[in-house]
Design an enzyme around this catalytic site. Structure first.
Site, PDB file in Angstrom:
ATOM      1  N   HIS A 267      -2.312  78.384 -42.549  1.00  0.00           N
ATOM      2  CA  HIS A 267      -2.279  76.960 -42.550  1.00  0.00           C
ATOM      3  C   HIS A 267      -3.677  76.165 -42.405  1.00  0.00           C
ATOM      4  CE1 HIS A 267      -0.068  73.151 -41.419  1.00  0.00           C
ATOM      5  NE2 HIS A 267      -1.319  72.810 -40.515  1.00  0.00           N
ATOM      6  N   GLU A 268      -4.407  76.822 -41.553  1.00  0.00           N
ATOM      7  CA  GLU A 268      -5.773  76.205 -41.262  1.00  0.00           C
ATOM      8  C   GLU A 268      -6.559  76.417 -42.488  1.00  0.00           C
ATOM      9  OE1 GLU A 268      -6.005  73.900 -39.128  1.00  0.00           O
ATOM     10  OE2 GLU A 268      -4.232  74.611 -38.159  1.00  0.00           O
ATOM     11  N   HIS A 271      -6.103  74.077 -45.175  1.00  0.00           N
ATOM     12  CA  HIS A 271      -6.754  72.819 -44.705  1.00  0.00           C
ATOM     13  C   HIS A 271      -8.225  72.992 -45.111  1.00  0.00           C
ATOM     14  CE1 HIS A 271      -3.903  70.088 -42.584  1.00  0.00           C
ATOM     15  NE2 HIS A 271      -3.815  71.152 -41.878  1.00  0.00           N
ATOM     16  N   GLU A 297      -2.016  67.731 -45.046  1.00  0.00           N
ATOM     17  CA  GLU A 297      -1.028  68.512 -44.590  1.00  0.00           C
ATOM     18  C   GLU A 297      -0.574  69.294 -45.777  1.00  0.00           C
ATOM     19  OE1 GLU A 297      -1.270  69.230 -41.662  1.00  0.00           O
ATOM     20  OE2 GLU A 297       0.953  70.208 -41.220  1.00  0.00           O
TER      21      GLU A 297
END
Ligand code: ZN
Length: 502
Positions: A267-268, A271, A297
Site C-alpha cells: 500500500h505505502e 503511494h 489512494e
C-alpha cells in the site's frame, strides 16, 4: 521576458521556498513517528509549531498574494502550464485567506484538544465525553466552510480540501451504485462462510521479523521503489512522507502473519511510487504535486489490491517468498491467494477486507454529511452507526470503541476525508482496466515480474500530470470514462467468485 513570465518566475520561487519549508516539516514529523526518543516531544512540538508559523506567514504574505492575484488576472497571457499552476495556487490561496487568523488558531487548538479527548474516550469506551467536543468540531468546520465559500453547501467545501472539484452531488450516486452492488456480494461471502470454513492460514506461521524486513524491502524494489531516493522504516500506523528529494514509507511487522507487514508495504509503496513519479522539473508547483487524496489512494490500492492480491502476483513472488521463509516450501500457490483474499464482514474499518471495506466508508460519508447539514445530531451517532452496520454488513458493534469511536478523523477535524478512500478504490479499478486495455494483459506482465510496464503506464497517465487536471477530469482523460463503480464491482465480484470456487 514578458511581465507575465517574470511574475510567474516569482510565483515559482515563492512556491519552492514554501515547498522546502514544508519538506522540513515533513521530515520532523517523520522522525517523530519513527526514531525520535519519547522525551524529545516537547521540543519537537515547538519546532514544528515554529516552522508551521513561518510557512503560514509565507503563504499569506501580501507580496505573495499580490503575485498570485496579478497572474490570475493575466488569464489569456499564460501558457497552459503556467495556467495550471496559477489556477491551483489561486484556488488554495483564496480558501486560506478567507479564514481569519483567529479561526485558524481556534480550529487547530480545538482539533488537538478533541483528538486528545478521543484517545481517552476510546480507551474508556465512553462516547459521552467526546460528544460535546465533536459537536464543537462540527460547528467550527461549518463556520470555516462558510468563511471559505458561503455560496455552496458546507460539506462540499470541506470535501474539496481532499478532493478538489468533488461534491456530495457527484459522490452520492456513485456510492449508491457501489452500495447497491456490494450488498449482494456481502451476502455471497456470508453464504460461502456458512457453507464451510475458508482455510486462509497459509500466510500465518513463523516469519522472523529480520527476514521480513529484507523481504519487504525486496518487494518494494521489485515494484519500482527507488531506495536511492527513499527509505522503508517502521511505524505503528504506516504512512508515506515526501521530504523533497526522497520519499519515505513505513510498515509494521507481525512475526506470526506475513500479510500484516506485506500489504501495508504494498500500500505505502503505491503511494511512494506516485510521489517518486511526479514531474521533478515542476517540483514545488501544483504540476509537480499529487492531484488529490482520492487519486493518491488509487495508487496505493492498485498495487495493494489489484496487483498484490492477484494469483499472478503470487505466481511471481512465491519463489522469492519460499527462499526468504523456508516454512512456505510446501504451501501451495492457491492457498496463499486464499489467505491474501480472506473476507468477512467485520467491525473495524482498518482491518476490513477489500470487499467489505467500501461499505465502512459509505457509512461514514452518510453520517458525516448528515452531521454537517444538521440532519443528524452528534448524540444520535452511536445508535445510527449500529443501525447502519447492521443494515450494510450484518454485524453490530457491542461497544462504541468498536463502533463510532474507532477512527481519529472526525475528532481531528478531518470531515470530508473518508470519501477519498472509496473513490480511490473506484479509481484504482478504472485505471487498472484502462491500463489493461492499453498495454494488453497486466496480469501476464505481473506474473512475469514486469511491474515496470504498469508503472510506466501510471507514470504517463497519472503521476507526471500532477495537478494538470482535477481528479474527476484526470480519471476521464486517463480511462475515457467519468468516475464509476462498475469496474470496482466487477473486480470484487471476481474475488468473491474465486472464494466461492474453493
Ligand atoms: Zn493510503
Amino acid at each position: 521576458v514578458t511581465r507575465v513570465d517574470e511574475a510567474y518566475a516569482q510565483l515559482v520561487a515563492a512556491l519552492r521556498l514554501q515547498a522546502d519549508l514544508g519538506g522540513v516539516l515533513q521530515l520532523l514529523e517523520w522522525d517523530q513517528e519513527t526514531l525520535m526518543p519519547a522525551g524529545a516531544i516537547e521540543g519537537r512540538a515547538r519546532q514544528i509549531g515554529t516552522l508551521a508559523g513561518l510557512l503560514h506567514e509565507r503563504q499569506t504574505a501580501p507580496a505573495f498574494l499580490a503575485v498570485v492575484d496579478g497572474l490570475a488576472d493575466s488569464g489569456a497571457e499564460l501558457n497552459p502550464q503556467q495556467a495550471v499552476d496559477v489556477r491551483e495556487t489561486k484556488w488554495r490561496v483564496d480558501r486560506r485567506r478567507r479564514l481569519d487568523t483567529a479561526l485558524v488558531r481556534e480550529r487547530s487548538t480545538l482539533h488537538a484538544q478533541a483528538r486528545a479527548v478521543w484517545v481517552a474516550a476510546r480507551r474508556d469506551n465512553d462516547f459521552a465525553i467526546l460528544a460535546p467536543w465533536l459537536g464543537r468540531v462540527v460547528e467550527t468546520e461549518r463556520r470555516a466552510a462558510a468563511a471559505m465559500d458561503a455560496s455552496r453547501p458546507a460539506y462540499d467545501v470541506l470535501l474539496e480540501e481532499y478532493e478538489p472539484g468533488a461534491s456530495a452531488a457527484l459522490i452520492e450516486p456513485l456510492f449508491a451504485d457501489l452500495r447497491h452492488g456490494l450488498l449482494p456480494l456481502v451476502d455471497r461471502i456470508k453464504a460461502r462462510l456458512d457453507a464451510g470454513p475458508l482455510d486462509a492460514n497459509a500466510l500465518c506461521g513463523d516469519f522472523p521479523v529480520e527476514a521480513q524486513r529484507r523481504f519487504n524491502q525486496a518487494v518494494a524494489v521489485r515494484l519500482g521503489f527507488d531506495f536511492n531516493k527513499g527509505r522503508l522504516d517502521e511505524a505503528a500506523h504506516p504512512f508515506t512522507t515526501n521530504v523533497g528529494d526522497d520519499v519515505r514509507i513505513t510498515t509494521r511487522y507481525d512475526a506470526r502473519d506475513l500479510r500484516y507487514a506485506l500489504y501495508a508495504t504494498l500500500h505505502e509503496t503505491g503511494h511512494a511510487l506516485y510521489e517518486q513519479g511526479l514531474d521533478a522539473e515542476a517540483w514545488g508547483t501544483p504540476r509537480g504535486q499529487s492531484c488529490s487524496f482520492g487519486i493518491h489512494e488509487s495508487q496505493s490500492r492498485l498495487w495493494e489490491n489489484q496487483v498484490g492480491r492477484s494469483m499472478a502476483f503470487w505466481k511471481h513472488l512465491l519463489p522469492a517468498a519460499r527462499q526468504a521463509f523456508p516454512g512456505l516450501a510446501r504451501t501451495s500457490l492457491e492457498s496463499i491467494v486464499v489467505a491474501a483474499n480472506e473476507a468477512r464482514p467485520s467491525l473495524i474499518r482498518t482491518e476490513a477486507d477489500e470487499i467489505t471495506y467500501n461499505l465502512h466508508i459509505i457509512l461514514r460519508f452518510e453520517l458525516e454529511r448528515a452531521l454537517v447539514d444538521g440532519s443528524l445530531d452528534v448524540a444520535a451517532l452511536p445508535q445510527v452507526w449500529r443501525e447502519k452496520m447492521g443494515e450494510y454488513l450484518g454485524v453490530i458493534p457491542e461497544t462504541d470503541r468498536d463502533g463510532v469511536l474507532q477512527d481519529v478523523h472526525w475528532p481531528s477535524g478531518a470531515i470530508g476525508y473518508f470519501p477519498s478512500y472509496a473513490l480511490g478504490n473506484m479509481y484504482a479499478a478504472q485505471l487498472d482496466c484502462a491500463a489493461e486495455a492499453d498495454m494488453g494483459s497486466v496480469e501476464a506482465a505481473v506474473a512475469a515480474g514486469e511491474f515496470r510496464l504498469l508503472l510506466s503506464w501510471l507514470r504517463q497517465h497519472v503521476h507526471r500530470l500532477g495537478q494538470t487536471y482535477r481528479p474527476v477530469e484526470l480519471i476521464r482523460v486517463a480511462t475515457g470514462q467519468l468516475p464509476t463503480s462498475r469496474p470496482l464491482l466487477d473486480h470484487l465480484e471476481r474475488r468473491v467468485t474465486f472464494l466461492e470456487s474453493l
